[in-house]
Design a protein around this motif. Structure first.
Motif, PDB file in Angstrom:
ATOM      1  N   LYS A   6       0.813  -1.200   0.000  1.00 12.39           N
ATOM      2  CA  LYS A   6       0.000   0.000   0.000  1.00 12.39           C
ATOM      3  C   LYS A   6       0.854   1.261   0.000  1.00 12.39           C
ATOM      4  O   LYS A   6       2.026   1.226   0.354  1.00 12.39           O
ATOM      5  CB  LYS A   6      -0.941   0.011   1.192  1.00 12.39           C
ATOM      6  CG  LYS A   6      -0.263   0.100   2.537  1.00 12.39           C
ATOM      7  CD  LYS A   6      -1.321   0.079   3.629  1.00 12.39           C
ATOM      8  CE  LYS A   6      -0.780   0.571   4.949  1.00 12.39           C
ATOM      9  NZ  LYS A   6      -1.837   0.741   5.932  1.00 12.39           N
ATOM     10  N   TYR A   7       0.225   2.344  -0.399  1.00  8.97           N
ATOM     11  CA  TYR A   7       0.835   3.658  -0.299  1.00  8.97           C
ATOM     12  C   TYR A   7       0.631   4.166   1.120  1.00  8.97           C
ATOM     13  O   TYR A   7      -0.402   3.918   1.738  1.00  8.97           O
ATOM     14  CB  TYR A   7       0.175   4.641  -1.266  1.00  8.97           C
ATOM     15  CG  TYR A   7       0.739   4.578  -2.665  1.00  8.97           C
ATOM     16  CD1 TYR A   7       1.839   5.339  -3.023  1.00  8.97           C
ATOM     17  CD2 TYR A   7       0.157   3.767  -3.624  1.00  8.97           C
ATOM     18  CE1 TYR A   7       2.351   5.297  -4.306  1.00  8.97           C
ATOM     19  CE2 TYR A   7       0.662   3.714  -4.916  1.00  8.97           C
ATOM     20  CZ  TYR A   7       1.760   4.484  -5.253  1.00  8.97           C
ATOM     21  OH  TYR A   7       2.264   4.443  -6.514  1.00  8.97           O
ATOM     22  N   MET A   8       1.631   4.891   1.628  1.00  9.23           N
ATOM     23  CA  MET A   8       1.556   5.460   2.966  1.00  9.23           C
ATOM     24  C   MET A   8       2.036   6.902   2.934  1.00  9.23           C
ATOM     25  O   MET A   8       2.905   7.254   2.136  1.00  9.23           O
ATOM     26  CB  MET A   8       2.452   4.672   3.933  1.00  9.23           C
ATOM     27  CG  MET A   8       2.104   3.209   4.041  1.00  9.23           C
ATOM     28  SD  MET A   8       3.275   2.312   5.068  1.00  9.23           S
ATOM     29  CE  MET A   8       2.666   2.779   6.672  1.00  9.23           C
ATOM     30  N   THR A   9       1.482   7.717   3.813  1.00  6.47           N
ATOM     31  CA  THR A   9       1.978   9.084   3.952  1.00  6.47           C
ATOM     32  C   THR A   9       3.254   9.047   4.796  1.00  6.47           C
ATOM     33  O   THR A   9       3.498   8.079   5.531  1.00  6.47           O
ATOM     34  CB  THR A   9       0.953   9.992   4.657  1.00  6.47           C
ATOM     35  OG1 THR A   9       0.786   9.539   6.003  1.00  6.47           O
ATOM     36  CG2 THR A   9      -0.381  10.014   3.916  1.00  6.47           C
ATOM     37  N   ALA A  10       4.034  10.105   4.704  1.00  7.15           N
ATOM     38  CA  ALA A  10       5.242  10.195   5.523  1.00  7.15           C
ATOM     39  C   ALA A  10       4.861  10.201   7.004  1.00  7.15           C
ATOM     40  O   ALA A  10       5.571   9.630   7.836  1.00  7.15           O
ATOM     41  CB  ALA A  10       6.023  11.451   5.171  1.00  7.15           C
ATOM     42  N   LYS A  11       3.744  10.804   7.334  1.00 10.48           N
ATOM     43  CA  LYS A  11       3.267  10.843   8.725  1.00 10.48           C
ATOM     44  C   LYS A  11       2.948   9.426   9.228  1.00 10.48           C
ATOM     45  O   LYS A  11       3.280   9.077  10.360  1.00 10.48           O
ATOM     46  CB  LYS A  11       2.028  11.736   8.823  1.00 10.48           C
ATOM     47  CG  LYS A  11       1.389  11.780  10.187  1.00 10.48           C
ATOM     48  CD  LYS A  11       2.134  12.699  11.123  1.00 10.48           C
ATOM     49  CE  LYS A  11       1.376  12.910  12.413  1.00 10.48           C
ATOM     50  NZ  LYS A  11       2.009  12.332  13.568  1.00 10.48           N
ATOM     51  N   GLU A  12       2.315   8.615   8.383  1.00 12.01           N
ATOM     52  CA  GLU A  12       2.035   7.221   8.769  1.00 12.01           C
ATOM     53  C   GLU A  12       3.339   6.464   9.018  1.00 12.01           C
ATOM     54  O   GLU A  12       3.456   5.707   9.988  1.00 12.01           O
ATOM     55  CB  GLU A  12       1.219   6.510   7.695  1.00 12.01           C
ATOM     56  CG  GLU A  12      -0.201   6.984   7.586  1.00 12.01           C
ATOM     57  CD  GLU A  12      -0.927   6.399   6.388  1.00 12.01           C
ATOM     58  OE1 GLU A  12      -2.057   5.929   6.584  1.00 12.01           O
ATOM     59  OE2 GLU A  12      -0.374   6.421   5.262  1.00 12.01           O
ATOM     60  N   VAL A  13       4.309   6.677   8.143  1.00 15.49           N
ATOM     61  CA  VAL A  13       5.615   6.026   8.298  1.00 15.49           C
ATOM     62  C   VAL A  13       6.251   6.478   9.613  1.00 15.49           C
ATOM     63  O   VAL A  13       6.727   5.657  10.404  1.00 15.49           O
ATOM     64  CB  VAL A  13       6.541   6.340   7.098  1.00 15.49           C
ATOM     65  CG1 VAL A  13       7.956   5.852   7.361  1.00 15.49           C
ATOM     66  CG2 VAL A  13       5.978   5.731   5.818  1.00 15.49           C
TER      67      VAL A  13
END
Length: 139
Positions: A34-41
């Motif tokens: 999946k794609y993730m935001t930098a904040k999620e990472v």
């Protein structure tokens, strides 16, 4: 050699150290579809690296994009990141706006070029955004 191992090798080959933070970011992206935001990472990495800054995450993600080991796209003005696909051949993605999961799609360019007689397409981007089957069932 796995795609993750190839990504680590690419880092080393380009003179980057494989720090714990870099390795964990790559593991996270390469072990999810999946794609993730930098904040999620960053939120996930905070469990292992409590002091990790947004700048560190963004800097590493953009380095990975420049090395072609991570893909990026944009939705509603926010950058999203995922491991570079190991699918062979040119393709595009459906991206779930709820959970971020992705599905590979064949390229529709051949179908569309018929609508542009006399034109030459130099590049293109094609992504579909919506909700996956699982997220639709939750509603």
């Amino acid at each position: 050699m796995t795609a993750f191992e190839q990504a680590v090798k690419t880092l080393k080959r380009n003179g980057y150290k494989t720090t714990g933070k870099r390795q964990r970011i790559l593991e996270l992206l390469y072990h999810s579809n999946k794609y993730m935001t930098a904040k999620e990472v960053q939120d996930i990495l905070k469990k292992t690296f409590p002091g990790i800054s947004p700048d560190t995450v963004y800097r590493n993600l953009h380095t990975f994009v420049s090395l072609n080991v991570v893909e990026e796209t944009e939705l509603n003005g926010e950058k999203l990141f995922r491991a570079t696909c190991d699918v062979h051949g040119h393709h595009h993605h459906f991206i779930c706006t709820e959970c971020g999961i992705t599905e590979e799609l064949d390229c529709p360019l051949e179908l569309l070029q018929g609508q542009l007689p006399g034109y030459k397409v130099d590049s293109h981007r094609f992504e579909l955004f919506g909700k996956c089957k699982t997220c639709l069932c939750v509603e």
